[in-house]
Design a protein around this motif. Structure first.
Motif, mmCIF file in Angstrom:
data_model
loop_
_atom_site.group_PDB
_atom_site.id
_atom_site.type_symbol
_atom_site.label_atom_id
_atom_site.label_comp_id
_atom_site.label_asym_id
_atom_site.label_seq_id
_atom_site.Cartn_x
_atom_site.Cartn_y
_atom_site.Cartn_z
ATOM 1 N N ASN A 1 0.900 -1.400 0.065
ATOM 2 C CA ASN A 1 -0.007 0.068 -0.106
ATOM 3 C C ASN A 1 0.939 1.347 -0.024
ATOM 4 O OD1 ASN A 1 -2.117 -1.606 0.066
ATOM 5 N ND2 ASN A 1 -2.310 -1.713 2.509
ATOM 6 N N ALA A 2 2.198 1.141 -0.125
ATOM 7 C CA ALA A 2 2.907 2.376 -0.071
ATOM 8 C C ALA A 2 2.798 3.388 -1.177
ATOM 9 C CB ALA A 2 4.625 1.998 0.036
ATOM 10 N N GLY A 3 2.453 2.458 -2.498
ATOM 11 C CA GLY A 3 2.251 2.984 -3.701
ATOM 12 C C GLY A 3 3.430 3.829 -4.445
ATOM 13 N N TYR A 4 3.171 4.420 -5.188
ATOM 14 C CA TYR A 4 4.234 5.020 -5.938
ATOM 15 C C TYR A 4 3.537 6.729 -6.514
ATOM 16 C CZ TYR A 4 1.401 4.037 -10.014
ATOM 17 O OH TYR A 4 0.411 3.827 -11.046
ATOM 18 N N ILE A 5 4.783 7.489 -6.830
ATOM 19 C CA ILE A 5 4.348 8.901 -7.223
ATOM 20 C C ILE A 5 4.487 8.963 -8.830
ATOM 21 C CG2 ILE A 5 5.171 11.198 -7.036
ATOM 22 C CD1 ILE A 5 3.930 10.214 -4.562
ATOM 23 N N ASP A 6 3.527 9.283 -9.551
ATOM 24 C CA ASP A 6 3.273 9.282 -11.072
ATOM 25 C C ASP A 6 3.969 10.541 -11.561
ATOM 26 O OD1 ASP A 6 1.553 11.161 -10.600
ATOM 27 O OD2 ASP A 6 -0.184 10.056 -11.278
ATOM 28 N N ALA A 7 3.988 10.599 -12.845
ATOM 29 C CA ALA A 7 4.500 11.742 -13.595
ATOM 30 C C ALA A 7 3.600 12.906 -13.208
ATOM 31 C CB ALA A 7 4.559 11.712 -14.929
ATOM 32 N N ASN A 8 2.605 13.075 -12.815
ATOM 33 C CA ASN A 8 1.883 14.188 -12.252
ATOM 34 C C ASN A 8 2.071 14.473 -10.861
ATOM 35 O OD1 ASN A 8 0.912 14.401 -14.909
ATOM 36 N ND2 ASN A 8 -0.783 13.090 -14.423
ATOM 37 N N ASN A 9 2.949 13.811 -10.318
ATOM 38 C CA ASN A 9 3.629 14.041 -8.880
ATOM 39 C C ASN A 9 2.123 13.731 -7.806
ATOM 40 O OD1 ASN A 9 5.518 14.677 -7.110
ATOM 41 N ND2 ASN A 9 4.763 16.799 -6.811
ATOM 42 N N SER A 10 1.643 12.885 -8.170
ATOM 43 C CA SER A 10 0.324 12.218 -7.416
ATOM 44 C C SER A 10 0.723 10.820 -6.977
ATOM 45 C CB SER A 10 -1.033 12.534 -8.135
ATOM 46 O OG SER A 10 -0.771 11.783 -9.245
ATOM 47 N N LEU A 11 -0.095 10.620 -5.845
ATOM 48 C CA LEU A 11 0.071 9.405 -5.165
ATOM 49 C C LEU A 11 -0.782 8.392 -5.842
ATOM 50 C CD1 LEU A 11 1.580 7.418 -3.065
ATOM 51 C CD2 LEU A 11 -0.343 8.284 -1.401
ATOM 52 N N LYS A 12 -0.318 7.072 -6.095
ATOM 53 C CA LYS A 12 -1.115 5.983 -6.768
ATOM 54 C C LYS A 12 -0.779 4.729 -5.990
ATOM 55 C CE LYS A 12 -2.725 8.411 -10.248
ATOM 56 N NZ LYS A 12 -4.101 8.840 -10.593
ATOM 57 N N VAL A 13 -1.979 4.246 -5.368
ATOM 58 C CA VAL A 13 -1.796 2.718 -5.017
ATOM 59 C C VAL A 13 -2.431 1.754 -5.676
ATOM 60 C CG1 VAL A 13 -2.366 1.437 -2.842
ATOM 61 C CG2 VAL A 13 -1.579 3.905 -2.720
ATOM 62 N N ASN A 14 -2.092 0.512 -6.100
ATOM 63 C CA ASN A 14 -2.310 -0.453 -6.921
ATOM 64 C C ASN A 14 -3.006 -1.510 -5.863
ATOM 65 O OD1 ASN A 14 -1.677 0.449 -9.358
ATOM 66 N ND2 ASN A 14 0.358 -0.391 -9.231
ATOM 67 N N THR A 15 -3.991 -2.038 -6.397
ATOM 68 C CA THR A 15 -4.606 -3.000 -5.478
ATOM 69 C C THR A 15 -4.215 -4.315 -5.804
ATOM 70 O OG1 THR A 15 -6.473 -3.205 -7.279
ATOM 71 C CG2 THR A 15 -6.922 -1.505 -5.592
ATOM 72 N N VAL A 16 -3.333 -4.592 -6.821
ATOM 73 C CA VAL A 16 -2.957 -5.890 -7.298
ATOM 74 C C VAL A 16 -1.347 -5.497 -7.693
ATOM 75 C CG1 VAL A 16 -4.865 -6.886 -7.800
ATOM 76 C CG2 VAL A 16 -3.619 -5.647 -9.583
ATOM 77 N N GLY A 17 -0.441 -6.660 -7.758
ATOM 78 C CA GLY A 17 0.785 -6.643 -8.179
ATOM 79 C C GLY A 17 1.538 -6.089 -7.007
ATOM 80 N N SER A 18 2.968 -6.674 -7.291
ATOM 81 C CA SER A 18 4.130 -6.298 -6.691
ATOM 82 C C SER A 18 5.014 -5.542 -7.316
ATOM 83 C CB SER A 18 4.714 -7.572 -5.855
ATOM 84 O OG SER A 18 6.013 -7.343 -5.055
ATOM 85 N N PRO A 19 5.600 -4.376 -6.950
ATOM 86 C CA PRO A 19 6.480 -3.562 -7.860
ATOM 87 C C PRO A 19 7.645 -4.218 -8.382
ATOM 88 C CG PRO A 19 5.785 -2.291 -5.892
ATOM 89 C CD PRO A 19 5.557 -3.638 -5.623
ATOM 90 N N GLN A 20 8.143 -4.035 -9.674
ATOM 91 C CA GLN A 20 9.189 -4.356 -10.188
ATOM 92 C C GLN A 20 10.265 -3.584 -9.743
ATOM 93 O OE1 GLN A 20 9.638 -5.923 -14.122
ATOM 94 N NE2 GLN A 20 7.394 -5.987 -14.559
ATOM 95 N N GLY A 21 11.370 -4.116 -9.023
ATOM 96 C CA GLY A 21 12.228 -3.204 -8.228
ATOM 97 C C GLY A 21 12.327 -3.377 -6.907
ATOM 98 N N SER A 22 11.292 -3.906 -6.373
ATOM 99 C CA SER A 22 11.261 -4.209 -4.978
ATOM 100 C C SER A 22 11.915 -5.344 -4.573
ATOM 101 C CB SER A 22 9.643 -4.369 -4.622
ATOM 102 O OG SER A 22 9.723 -4.849 -3.258
ATOM 103 N N ILE A 23 12.735 -5.343 -3.479
ATOM 104 C CA ILE A 23 13.541 -6.494 -3.240
ATOM 105 C C ILE A 23 12.881 -7.867 -2.824
ATOM 106 C CG2 ILE A 23 15.202 -7.180 -1.416
ATOM 107 C CD1 ILE A 23 16.380 -4.596 -1.147
ATOM 108 N N ILE A 24 11.566 -7.693 -2.344
ATOM 109 C CA ILE A 24 10.850 -8.720 -2.021
ATOM 110 C C ILE A 24 10.038 -9.482 -3.216
ATOM 111 C CG2 ILE A 24 10.858 -8.173 0.348
ATOM 112 C CD1 ILE A 24 7.879 -7.322 0.397
ATOM 113 N N SER A 25 9.822 -8.678 -4.129
ATOM 114 C CA SER A 25 8.878 -8.834 -5.004
ATOM 115 C C SER A 25 9.238 -10.392 -5.737
ATOM 116 C CB SER A 25 8.835 -7.804 -6.294
ATOM 117 O OG SER A 25 8.109 -6.687 -5.732
#
Length: 721
Positions: A311-335
């Motif tokens: 639920n940490a989410g990510y900051i998109d190109a418009n500088n707004s917070l987005k939280v995905n309901t599915v998926g594990s981020p590519q680049g995360s150590i635990i993914s």
């Protein structure tokens, strides 16, 4: 000896007479009250690959396993990561994996003193892992107590601190610089109290080697410390129970172990099913992943950490917070470990399906073949030759190719890509594909990529897996072996065929053509690369050698390895020579070879002596030996060309320069100045030379250690750098 191992409970001992009567230094390492190892450090250093960082060895991360026994991977001195290969008495592969040994404790020690040599978290982890290994249904508790300990977090930090990618800042602009014991204590309290929160990731878009883009999430480097600790726990609990047919993101496994297993499993298969999961990491179900973790870990604080990472989410190109309901981020150590935890259900399902699918003991004999060879031993020699030719030309086998009463199915998986070998009919393959798609959708919430999932005839076509081509040698091309039975009858049988593992040379040449190294399609005529003429001659040579070594090393286990080496060496060397001709305006290859020789030797004055600083010998590439490398994890070898075509290495050695401030030649270091940030703006067009400078990070300067310290302390007031 250095005492850098002391943090893990190792102590130095005086010299003593060993079993062989030799005086050798001893280092003892106590892992817990159950474990005791003795290192005997020999004076003969040997070469060893960088030790694995897996939790399988955890505190034994500086050990390697050779012939079933553990060896030290090196004295803990800087610049000596390959190690001195010290033998460990009392340690065995299976015992080390389970974190316990039958080795007796050292004399004059007791269980209480052994227990106190390690922090509580490590002792508790050792106990939990023993229980998990011995009992696959064991549920671990109090896991959060292990993570919420400063010493354990320091160990997790040590696993990631030297990796360049972990120095890239997230949205908070913080890096791993400046962490101290106080920071680890504060972090441990936040985790233990449940107040710790992951920061949103910074999301960037990166190009794929085959076209298109993918999103990569860059988390805060300090958040990665917690992710690293979580990975240690997850890998310790789940790794011993993963399938033997899974090879992606696992210790001591890689693309080549997957390829070698496929060659051993897929003997005499009729069909290959190439399967791929569509957007696997982006569609992993949080619910299913957490459910699988809960099956083995009953600790709400740890489960909350998992949810917080999602639920940490990510900051998109418009500088707004987005939280995905599915998926594990590519680049995360635990993914990767979370992906394997979920896809282990797929491995188990495929294993069960394979057992149900397999029928029969042996294939049914072919009556036509039996009739032809029945009286073969009684025929004249010229008649026997005609019969053998007739059998080969008409593809007459000793058994039925499609025997409905004999079926087999095997699979090999690497992350979200896997291949299935089938002995059966095309109809069987279609049923397997449909059942697979249904299982992924209903049980795991994933989707089988229909565009990338192909059914390939094993001997008429080639299947593609991890950058290699797999095929079965056609029956008519196999050697027929004449054998005589005890009853006097003669039998002709073709040698059984394992899959051929081939490097796709045409694809490689086509990729080189797209980057300008050759032309004329599959013919692959070398050509000059104009964008490289701005580089120095040594840099041009090293650029070509980098591409060649990357490709040849990856395909070093292919059956057409010799042909590949010759082809790659020819294309790259002549392209390099033609680039020399353009840069130096020598017009022809003859002019280049007359000036630099066939090996393209480039000499420069080094310390008033003329020395060869770069050369392109054929042996540099053709001398690479056949084998396989376990450390390779990028299963798309064409990306090697993609990356190397846009990377430019620095060839200046520290030993060949001096401090740009005081002129000293001692203790030289590289001081990094500001990047050319103004040229990093999106869609900003710059000239090619500036672009190369940006990629090479040219804004660096060699200075001595004392001057470097003055600069960072603000005590340098000399000329501007």
């Amino acid at each position: 000896m250095s005492s850098r191992y002391v943090i893990y409970g190792e102590v130095n001992e005086p010299l003593f007479k060993a079993f062989w009567g030799l005086e050798v230094p001893i280092i003892s390492m106590i892992i817990s009250r159950f474990v005791c190892f003795i290192y005997i450090v020999l004076n003969k250093p040997n070469t060893l690959s960088t030790p694995n960082e897996s939790i399988v060895l955890l505190l034994l991360g500086h050990l390697s396993i050779t012939g079933g026994f553990a060896r030290n991977s090196g004295s803990p001195e800087v610049r000596k990561y390959r190690g001195d290969r010290s033998l460990i008495l009392g340690g065995h592969r299976r015992q080390i994996r389970a974190f316990h040994s039958s080795a007796s404790p050292l004399k004059e020690t007791n269980s209480e003193s052994l227990k106190e040599t390690l922090p509580t978290g490590f002792v508790e982890l050792n106990r939990l892992i023993k229980e998990s290994v011995n009992n696959s249904n064991y549920i671990l508790k109090n896991v959060s107590q292990i993570i919420a300990e400063p010493e354990f977090l320091k160990f997790a930090y040590g696993l990631i601190k030297s990796k360049p990618g972990n120095m890239t800042s997230g949205i908070d602009k913080e890096t791993l610089d400046g962490v101290d014991l106080k920071y680890f204590k504060t972090l441990a309290k936040e985790i233990g109290s449940g107040s710790f929160k992951f920061k949103p990731a910074r999301r960037i878009e990166i190009p794929k080697a085959k076209g298109g883009t993918r999103f990569l999430s860059i988390a805060s480097p300090r958040d990665k410390i917690v992710q690293s600790a979580m990975k240690i726990i997850l890998e310790a609990v789940f790794e011993p129970h993963f399938s033997n047919f899974s090879h992606g993101f696992r210790p001591r496994r890689g693309t080549h172990t997957a390829i070698y297993q496929a060659r051993g499993l897929f003997t005499e298969v009729n069909w290959f099913i190439e399967a791929d999961i569509s957007k696997c990491f982006d569609t992993l179900s949080h619910k299913f992943m957490v459910a699988e973790v809960k099956n083995k870990i009953d600790d709400q604080v740890f489960i909350d950490l998992l949810y917080k990472s999602f639920n940490a989410g990510y900051i998109d190109a418009n500088n707004s917070l987005k939280v995905n309901t599915v998926g594990s981020p590519q680049g995360s150590i635990i993914s990767p470990i979370l992906c394997n935890i979920l896809l282990n259900l797929l491995d188990n399902w495929l294993t069960e399906y394979s057992e149900k699918f397999s029928v029969g003991i042996r294939r049914k004999a072919n009556p036509i073949y039996t009739k032809l060879i029945r009286d073969l031993g009684k025929k004249l020699p010229h008649v026997r030759r005609n019969i053998r030719t007739f059998i080969q030309q008409n593809k007459i086998r000793p058994y039925l190719a499609n025997d409905p009463n004999f079926k087999r199915m095997r699979f090999v998986r690497y992350a979200d890509v896997f291949i299935i070998g089938v002995i059966g009919s095309h109809k069987d393959c279609v049923e397997i594909q449909n059942s697979l798609a249904l299982f992924l959708n209903q049980r795991l919430g994933l989707e089988l990529s229909l565009n990338k999932t192909l059914i390939t005839h094993a001997s008429d076509d080639k299947a593609h897996f991890l950058g290699f081509d797999l095929s079965i040698t056609p029956y008519e091309k196999r050697k027929l072996v004449r054998s005589k039975r005890t009853d006097g009858s003669v039998r002709l049988t073709a040698q059984p065929s394992r899959p051929q593992i081939l490097a796709p040379i045409k694809k490689i040449v086509k990729k080189l053509e797209s980057k300008g190294y050759c032309k004329n399609g599959n013919k692959g005529t070398p050509t000059r690369v104009g964008k490289l003429i701005h580089l120095s001659l040594p840099m041009i040579i090293n650029h070509y050698l980098s591409i060649g070594k990357g490709l040849i090393n990856y395909y070093s286990c292919s059956d057409n390895f010799t042909v590949l080496k010759a082809r790659i060496t020819y294309l790259l060397k002549y392209s390099c020579a033609l680039t020399f001709a353009s840069k130096l305006k020598l017009k022809t290859l003859k002019g280049v070879y007359s000036k630099y020789g066939y090996d393209l030797k480039v000499s420069e004055l080094v310390k008033d002596k003329k020395q060869v600083v770069a050369e392109f010998k054929n042996e540099t590439l053709t001398g690479i030996k056949k084998g396989f490398k376990l450390k390779i994890t990028d299963y798309d070898p064409l990306s090697i060309i993609e990356l190397d075509s846009s990377s430019y290495s620095r060839t200046k050695l520290l030993s060949e320069a001096d401090c740009k401030i005081c002129g000293s030649k001692e203790e030289l270091e590289v001081h990094h100045l500001k990047h050319l940030r103004k040229h990093n703006q999106v869609n900003r067009k710059v000239d090619y030379t500036t672009n190369i400078m940006r990629r090479m990070n040219r804004k660096q300067i060699l200075i001595c250690k004392s001057c470097h310290i003055k600069i960072h302390q603000g005590k340098y007031f000399g000329p501007g750098l």
